[in-house]
Design a protein around this motif. Structure first.
Motif, PDB file in Angstrom:
ATOM      1  N   SER A   1       0.836  -1.206   0.000  1.00  0.00           N
ATOM      2  CA  SER A   1       0.000   0.000   0.000  1.00  0.00           C
ATOM      3  C   SER A   1       0.871   1.256   0.000  1.00  0.00           C
ATOM      4  CB  SER A   1      -0.942   0.003   1.205  1.00  0.00           C
ATOM      5  OG  SER A   1      -0.224  -0.081   2.421  1.00  0.00           O
ATOM      6  N   LEU A   2       2.032   1.194   0.629  1.00  0.00           N
ATOM      7  CA  LEU A   2       2.955   2.326   0.622  1.00  0.00           C
ATOM      8  C   LEU A   2       3.414   2.634  -0.805  1.00  0.00           C
ATOM      9  CD1 LEU A   2       4.547   4.300   2.485  1.00  0.00           C
ATOM     10  CD2 LEU A   2       6.418   2.631   2.438  1.00  0.00           C
TER      11      LEU A   2
ATOM     12  N   LYS B   1      -3.746  -8.587  -4.529  1.00  0.00           N
ATOM     13  CA  LYS B   1      -5.113  -9.015  -4.828  1.00  0.00           C
ATOM     14  C   LYS B   1      -5.791  -9.554  -3.577  1.00  0.00           C
ATOM     15  CE  LYS B   1      -7.771 -11.936  -7.984  1.00  0.00           C
ATOM     16  NZ  LYS B   1      -7.705 -12.910  -9.117  1.00  0.00           N
ATOM     17  N   ASP B   2      -5.074 -10.371  -2.813  1.00  0.00           N
ATOM     18  CA  ASP B   2      -5.634 -10.946  -1.580  1.00  0.00           C
ATOM     19  C   ASP B   2      -5.980  -9.859  -0.566  1.00  0.00           C
ATOM     20  OD1 ASP B   2      -5.314 -13.434  -2.691  1.00  0.00           O
ATOM     21  OD2 ASP B   2      -3.483 -13.919  -1.581  1.00  0.00           O
TER      22      ASP B   2
ATOM     23  N   PHE C   1       8.236 -13.345  -3.079  1.00  0.00           N
ATOM     24  CA  PHE C   1       7.216 -12.654  -2.295  1.00  0.00           C
ATOM     25  C   PHE C   1       5.824 -12.742  -2.923  1.00  0.00           C
ATOM     26  CE2 PHE C   1       4.873  -8.809  -0.975  1.00  0.00           C
ATOM     27  CZ  PHE C   1       4.873  -9.016   0.394  1.00  0.00           C
ATOM     28  N   GLY C   2       5.738 -12.692  -4.255  1.00  0.00           N
ATOM     29  CA  GLY C   2       4.432 -12.778  -4.916  1.00  0.00           C
ATOM     30  C   GLY C   2       3.575 -11.562  -4.681  1.00  0.00           C
ATOM     31  N   VAL C   3       4.088 -10.383  -5.061  1.00  0.00           N
ATOM     32  CA  VAL C   3       3.418  -9.134  -4.742  1.00  0.00           C
ATOM     33  C   VAL C   3       2.055  -9.002  -5.416  1.00  0.00           C
ATOM     34  CG1 VAL C   3       4.612  -7.858  -6.585  1.00  0.00           C
ATOM     35  CG2 VAL C   3       3.700  -6.631  -4.603  1.00  0.00           C
ATOM     36  N   LEU C   4       1.920  -9.477  -6.636  1.00  0.00           N
ATOM     37  CA  LEU C   4       0.634  -9.336  -7.335  1.00  0.00           C
ATOM     38  C   LEU C   4      -0.469 -10.116  -6.638  1.00  0.00           C
ATOM     39  CD1 LEU C   4       1.736  -9.514 -11.087  1.00  0.00           C
ATOM     40  CD2 LEU C   4       1.177  -7.485  -9.735  1.00  0.00           C
ATOM     41  N   LYS C   5      -0.153 -11.339  -6.225  1.00  0.00           N
ATOM     42  CA  LYS C   5      -1.151 -12.168  -5.538  1.00  0.00           C
ATOM     43  C   LYS C   5      -1.496 -11.570  -4.175  1.00  0.00           C
ATOM     44  CE  LYS C   5      -2.212 -16.898  -4.090  1.00  0.00           C
ATOM     45  NZ  LYS C   5      -2.770 -16.463  -2.809  1.00  0.00           N
TER      46      LYS C   5
END
Length: 459
Positions: free
Chosen positions: A154-155, A195-196, A188-192
């Motif tokens: 979010s930052l 979304k979560d 890390f999987g930032v896109l997932k």
């Protein structure tokens, strides 16, 4: 920006560390105004009198061409990179304009050259100014005084940067308790996670910023770039409606029929071939839209529909309002009843008049959004027996032309996205449709301004 301000920044750049120069440039740009985030970096480039172009660069994130011999400085940005990366590149190239302004520069992907490292540090500080960055950080630190990686997503959205840029900036300020290694970012999987967590992207904001400050140069209807795009546009626009015809495959037939009409040697042979007849008609439509000096109204809309079917056996019946009910497959609204079409088209005429009177003082995206709504409304009315979709999109492109904007087309592969967005607009949610057409507008701008010869050296 006046020359004195630019000269002052360039003079101080030689004795500043990167983040200090970014702070001074940021304050110079904003003056006494309180900044808003994410920073509209493309408006910043425009303020600094820098022309930026999106280009299909191979191994570079961007490039900088200085303002020598009275020319306008140009920044090139890799067109096929994520929006956050493009924003970072824009800020990076701004640094070259302030500090390395005597030399044309390319910015290779992953370069560790000191000049590029300096520009990266400048970009990070300009997009995430320390005082404002730490204010946001204080809102999300954990009891140990560090920021959890999930909070950094979010930052990153607040400042319009990538997750990696936000994490590296947190590391710079000692606000994470781990090393941001390549393996961390990979796993890390930032896109997932985004979304979560229900964290939405800012694509609409980024596109609006990019488009509204873009230096688009309109192309004449004789331009080879326009002629090439016209063929692509007609192919995809027809295919949306079930007409699958490559213009090049029937170029001789289409050209002969376009020039000789019913006298063409091919007319009798192909007059009942809807693919060919409608392809030629579509060429007539866009030849007219590109060449006309008139402004559209409800009568011109009739003429567009008639041109589309000008070689069809039923040509005499086209361009007139339908007399029977019909429906749009998948739509959540009913099309206008035949007896009400005249009135609805009269009201649409007023919307067109409002657009024409207001477009000069509106931004590129504001005008595009108004044109998109008018196109959607015409599709809802569905005034003709056939060709309503192509007619409504031709009207939209005519309206965009009045603002000096290029024509748009929906790639046939995106048909389902387009139909879903039109359905959302039926319920007065225009955001998906606007986002789709903003992407297409930028694509058209890039395509029609693609012939730029630039010579640079790498740092």
């Amino acid at each position: 920006m006046n020359n004195q301000e630019l000269e002052a920044l360039r003079n101080v750049s030689a004795r500043c560390v990167a983040r200090e120069l970014a702070e001074i440039a940021f304050e110079t740009y904003h003056g006494s105004k309180h900044p808003s985030f994410p920073v509209d970096i493309f408006a910043v480039l425009k303020h600094f009198n820098i022309m930026y172009k999106f280009l299909p660069l191979d191994n570079s994130e961007g490039m900088y061409i200085p303002d020598k011999d009275g020319s306008v400085p140009v920044v090139g940005i890799h067109y096929h990179r994520p929006y956050e990366r493009q924003r970072f590149t824009a800020a990076h190239e701004l640094c070259h304009h302030l500090r390395d302004y005597n030399t044309a520069m390319a910015s290779p992907v992953g370069s560790r050259h000191p000049i590029e490292v300096y520009a990266n540090e400048f970009a990070a500080e300009f997009l995430m100014p320390t005082i404002y960055f730490l204010e946001e950080v204080d809102k999300i630190v954990n009891p140990s005084g560090f920021v959890d990686p999930e909070k950094a997503i979010s930052l990153a959205r607040v400042f319009g940067v990538s997750f990696e840029s936000a994490i590296r900036n947190l590391h710079h300020h000692g606000k994470i308790n781990f090393e941001p290694t390549p393996s961390f970012f990979k796993s890390f999987g930032v896109l997932k996670k985004a979304k979560d967590l229900g964290i939405e992207d800012l694509d609409s904001t980024y596109l609006r910023n990019i488009i509204d400050s873009y230096s688009y140069i309109p192309q004449a209807d004789t331009s080879p770039l326009w002629q090439r795009m016209k063929k692509t546009l007609i192919y995809h626009d027809n295919k949306l409606e079930g007409v699958d015809m490559e213009i090049e495959a029937v170029a001789e037939i289409c050209n002969d029929m376009r020039l000789k009409l019913h006298s063409s040697e091919y007319y009798q042979q192909y007059k009942n071939n809807n693919n060919i007849v409608e392809t030629v008609g579509h060429i007539f439509v866009y030849d007219h839209v590109a060449a006309t000096k008139e402004v559209p109204d409800r009568y011109a809309i009739k003429d567009l529909n008639k041109r589309l079917y000008s070689l069809a056996p039923s040509a005499d019946l086209m361009g007139e309002y339908r007399q029977t009910d019909n429906e749009i497959s998948g739509a959540i609204i009913q099309t206008t009843q035949p007896r009400l079409i005249e009135n609805d088209m009269y009201q649409l005429d007023k919307d067109i008049d409002d657009y024409i009177s207001e477009c000069e003082n509106r931004s590129f995206v504001d005008c595009m959004e108004l044109a998109v709504r008018i196109h959607h409304r015409l599709a809802q009315i569905h005034p003709f027996e056939d060709g309503n979709g192509r007619t409504s999109r031709a009207l939209m492109n005519w309206l965009l032309k009045l603002k000096g904007l290029p024509p748009l087309y929906v790639e046939s592969e995106s048909k389902q996205e387009y139909l879903e967005a039109m359905k959302e607009a039926d319920g007065f949610n225009y955001e998906p449709l606007n986002l789709l057409f903003m992407r297409r507008l930028l694509s058209s701008m890039v395509e029609l301004n693609s012939r730029i010869e630039i010579g640079v050296r790498s740092a």
